[in-house]
Design an enzyme around this catalytic site. Structure first.
Site, PDB file in Angstrom:
ATOM      1  CG  HIS A  65      11.611 -20.379  -1.138  1.00  0.00           C
ATOM      2  ND1 HIS A  65      10.521 -20.900  -1.809  1.00  0.00           N
ATOM      3  CD2 HIS A  65      12.692 -21.045  -1.628  1.00  0.00           C
ATOM      4  CE1 HIS A  65      10.930 -21.796  -2.679  1.00  0.00           C
ATOM      5  NE2 HIS A  65      12.226 -21.911  -2.586  1.00  0.00           N
ATOM      6  CG  ASP A 109      20.465 -24.831  -9.294  1.00  0.00           C
ATOM      7  OD1 ASP A 109      19.683 -24.809  -8.333  1.00  0.00           O
ATOM      8  OD2 ASP A 109      20.802 -25.889  -9.877  1.00  0.00           O
ATOM      9  CG  ASP A 140      29.884 -28.051  -8.893  1.00  0.00           C
ATOM     10  OD1 ASP A 140      30.433 -29.146  -9.030  1.00  0.00           O
ATOM     11  OD2 ASP A 140      29.364 -27.671  -7.811  1.00  0.00           O
ATOM     12  CG  ASP A 159      17.564 -23.094  -1.790  1.00  0.00           C
ATOM     13  OD1 ASP A 159      16.850 -22.305  -2.475  1.00  0.00           O
ATOM     14  OD2 ASP A 159      17.186 -24.227  -1.425  1.00  0.00           O
ATOM     15  CG  ASP A 162      17.802 -34.281   0.722  1.00  0.00           C
ATOM     16  OD1 ASP A 162      16.940 -35.058   0.276  1.00  0.00           O
ATOM     17  OD2 ASP A 162      17.537 -33.256   1.376  1.00  0.00           O
TER      18      ASP A 162
HETATM   19  N1  SAM Z   1      14.348 -26.415  -1.000  1.00  0.00           N
HETATM   20  C1  SAM Z   1      15.014 -27.574  -1.510  1.00  0.00           C
HETATM   21  C2  SAM Z   1      15.490 -28.497  -0.437  1.00  0.00           C
HETATM   22  O1  SAM Z   1      15.649 -28.071   0.724  1.00  0.00           O
HETATM   23  O2  SAM Z   1      15.683 -29.661  -0.766  1.00  0.00           O
HETATM   24  C3  SAM Z   1      16.133 -27.141  -2.403  1.00  0.00           C
HETATM   25  C4  SAM Z   1      15.615 -26.370  -3.544  1.00  0.00           C
HETATM   26  S1  SAM Z   1      16.613 -26.148  -4.905  1.00  0.00           S
HETATM   27  C5  SAM Z   1      15.597 -26.844  -6.108  1.00  0.00           C
HETATM   28  C6  SAM Z   1      17.950 -27.286  -4.739  1.00  0.00           C
HETATM   29  C7  SAM Z   1      18.929 -27.030  -5.870  1.00  0.00           C
HETATM   30  O3  SAM Z   1      20.263 -27.437  -5.528  1.00  0.00           O
HETATM   31  C8  SAM Z   1      18.610 -27.800  -7.165  1.00  0.00           C
HETATM   32  O4  SAM Z   1      18.109 -26.882  -8.111  1.00  0.00           O
HETATM   33  C9  SAM Z   1      19.949 -28.416  -7.598  1.00  0.00           C
HETATM   34  O5  SAM Z   1      20.176 -28.321  -8.994  1.00  0.00           O
HETATM   35  C10 SAM Z   1      20.924 -27.561  -6.797  1.00  0.00           C
HETATM   36  N2  SAM Z   1      22.258 -28.143  -6.617  1.00  0.00           N
HETATM   37  C11 SAM Z   1      22.580 -29.387  -6.190  1.00  0.00           C
HETATM   38  N3  SAM Z   1      23.925 -29.542  -6.176  1.00  0.00           N
HETATM   39  C12 SAM Z   1      24.465 -28.362  -6.602  1.00  0.00           C
HETATM   40  C13 SAM Z   1      25.788 -27.876  -6.797  1.00  0.00           C
HETATM   41  N4  SAM Z   1      26.864 -28.656  -6.574  1.00  0.00           N
HETATM   42  N5  SAM Z   1      25.953 -26.597  -7.229  1.00  0.00           N
HETATM   43  C14 SAM Z   1      24.871 -25.806  -7.463  1.00  0.00           C
HETATM   44  N6  SAM Z   1      23.582 -26.199  -7.303  1.00  0.00           N
HETATM   45  C15 SAM Z   1      23.400 -27.467  -6.875  1.00  0.00           C
END
Ligand code: SAM
Length: 282
Positions: A65, A109, A140, A159, A162
């Site tokens: 973070h 998110d 999204d 953030d 994968d």
């Molecule tokens: N620190 C983590 C890592 O490096 O893997 C990431 C943390 S955070 C929990 C990752 C977030 O990306 C998730 O909450 C997921 O819902 C969000 N996410 C994935 N695809 C997304 C998208 N298209 N738009 C917004 N959020 C998305």
């Protein structure tokens, strides 16, 4: 208290796995987007997995973070408007809001359940969610950046999980086109860019896609991240022609606590190991 067992995440792209000793599963939810699980561990606090991938532990989330936020924010001359795509556990939002000059931090998110679970099991990461400068959206991020007003943002922080599932579309030219358009001329895009030990090709691809969208200068900063595959992670910054000299005096005199980030760590992270520099400059 149930007898401890071992929870393993196996990660195919790196042919490796990591294990944590856990005492019990605290919660689980299948959202419309992903499966979120929370475990109590013996030594790492609470552990969150999304679709079986290690996401956050109480013990070591600070590396990530702090490095996905502070280098970009201290590189920008005066960041005021910040957008976080993903970041549902809210740890990045908390770091961004430590910067007094930031006037607005929008977190978008796709999955509200990640934030609801983080509020319950990682309340310390959600401590700044009530800050009047914070706006939490559940949508999204691809659509959010596409519809963002041109030239309206100082720093975009991606953030995300994968590059699979809902996050797949956050690593391609179309998305970076949207980020390029939304950013001001001195803006910075920073994105979590996976393991520089095992996924250098992915980092090269990301930088190439960012280049196709018009970004011309790039900086990849590695840092330790014990709970992620290979234990070594990175963020990649992209700009529209500016360099990456950062406000070292401001970083050294920052008026807030960090556990890993410092002006010296930021400076050191800019020196890439030869094998990484060679692969990224090729
Ligand atoms: N620190 C983590 C890592 O490096 O893997 C990431 C943390 S955070 C929990 C990752 C977030 O990306 C998730 O909450 C997921 O819902 C969000 N996410 C994935 N695809 C997304 C998208 N298209 N738009 C917004 N959020 C998305």
């Amino acid at each position: 208290m149930s007898a401890p067992t071992w929870l393993h995440e196996t990660f195919d792209p790196t042919g490796s796995s990591i294990g944590f000793r856990v005492t019990k599963k605290l919660d689980e939810v299948q959202s419309p987007f992903q499966k979120i699980e929370i475990y109590e561990s013996t030594d790492w606090g609470n552990v969150m997995l999304i679709d079986g991938a290690m996401m956050v532990t109480t013990r070591d989330n600070f590396f990530y973070h702090e490095m996905v936020s502070h280098p970009a924010l201290f590189t920008h001359a005066a960041p005021k408007r910040v957008v976080i795509i993903g970041g549902g556990d809210c740890g990045t939002l908390r770091e961004v809001l430590k910067h007094p000059g930031v006037e607005s931090a929008v977190q978008c998110d796709i999955d509200e359940q990640v934030t609801r679970m983080s509020e319950k099991y990682f309340p310390e990461l959600c401590a700044s969610n009530g800050d009047p400068r914070a706006q939490l959206l559940f949508d999204d991020g691809i659509a959010y950046m596409r519809d963002c007003a041109p030239g309206s943002v100082d720093v975009v922080i991606v953030d995300s999980t994968d590059p699979v599932g809902p996050a797949e579309g956050l690593f391609n030219k179309a998305f970076f086109d949207s980020c390029f358009r939304a950013l001001k001329d001195d803006g910075i895009l920073v994105q979590q860019s996976e393991s520089p030990l095992a996924l250098l090709d992915l980092i090269r691809e990301m930088r190439a896609e960012m280049g196709k969208a018009g970004f011309t200068t790039f900086q990849t900063l590695p840092f330790p991240q014990p709970c992620y595959p290979t234990g070594w992670w990175s963020v990649t910054l992209a700009r529209k022609g500016q360099g990456f000299d950062f406000r070292q005096a401001d970083a050294a005199a920052k008026g807030f606590e960090t556990a890993y980030y410092s002006a010296e760590i930021h400076k050191a992270a800019q020196v890439l190991p030869p094998f990484v520099a060679k692969a990224l400059e090729a």
